[in-house]
Scaffold this motif. Sequence first.
Motif, short mmCIF file in Angstrom:
data_model
loop_
_atom_site.label_atom_id
_atom_site.label_comp_id
_atom_site.label_asym_id
_atom_site.label_seq_id
_atom_site.Cartn_x
_atom_site.Cartn_y
_atom_site.Cartn_z
N CYS A 8 0.83 -1.20 0.00
CA CYS A 8 0.00 0.00 0.00
C CYS A 8 0.87 1.26 0.00
O CYS A 8 0.61 2.22 -0.72
CB CYS A 8 -0.90 0.02 1.23
SG CYS A 8 -2.08 -1.35 1.26
N HIS A 34 -1.90 -5.13 -7.42
CA HIS A 34 -2.20 -4.77 -6.04
C HIS A 34 -3.59 -4.15 -5.93
O HIS A 34 -4.35 -4.47 -5.03
CB HIS A 34 -1.14 -3.80 -5.50
CG HIS A 34 -1.38 -3.40 -4.09
ND1 HIS A 34 -0.89 -4.12 -3.02
CD2 HIS A 34 -2.11 -2.38 -3.55
CE1 HIS A 34 -1.31 -3.56 -1.89
NE2 HIS A 34 -2.04 -2.50 -2.17
N CYS A 38 -6.67 -5.06 -3.35
CA CYS A 38 -6.66 -4.21 -2.16
C CYS A 38 -7.73 -3.12 -2.25
O CYS A 38 -7.64 -2.21 -3.06
CB CYS A 38 -5.28 -3.58 -1.98
SG CYS A 38 -5.18 -2.53 -0.53
N SER A 40 -8.62 -0.82 -0.03
CA SER A 40 -8.31 0.51 0.46
C SER A 40 -7.54 1.30 -0.59
O SER A 40 -7.77 2.50 -0.79
CB SER A 40 -7.57 0.46 1.80
OG SER A 40 -6.29 -0.07 1.63
N CYS A 41 -6.65 0.63 -1.33
CA CYS A 41 -5.92 1.33 -2.39
C CYS A 41 -6.85 1.69 -3.54
O CYS A 41 -6.68 2.71 -4.19
CB CYS A 41 -4.75 0.50 -2.89
SG CYS A 41 -3.36 0.53 -1.75
#
Length: 80
Positions: A8, A34, A38, A40-41
């Motif tokens: 992150c 990623h 992910c 949140s990213c």
Amino acid sequence: MTEQEMTCEVLATHLTDFLEGDLPEAAEAAALEHLSTCQSCEGVLASTREVVALANEHGRAPLSKEDRSRLLAKLMDAVE
Ligand SMILES: [Zn+2]
């Protein structure tokens, strides 16, 4: 350049380059991978994209140095 694990934190530092298409291919692929795993990213990317789009709308150069570092500081906060 040695390969860097995409975390992150690493992604946040690359995000503006990613959005501007300035990332080397390998890093871009790692970033995409990623982002697909992910949440949140993904959220951070969405808000960053908005900021970049806004800046572009106003006809400025993609992002000024100050905008970039301000944005980065914000992103680093978001992923902590
Ligand atoms: Zn992440």
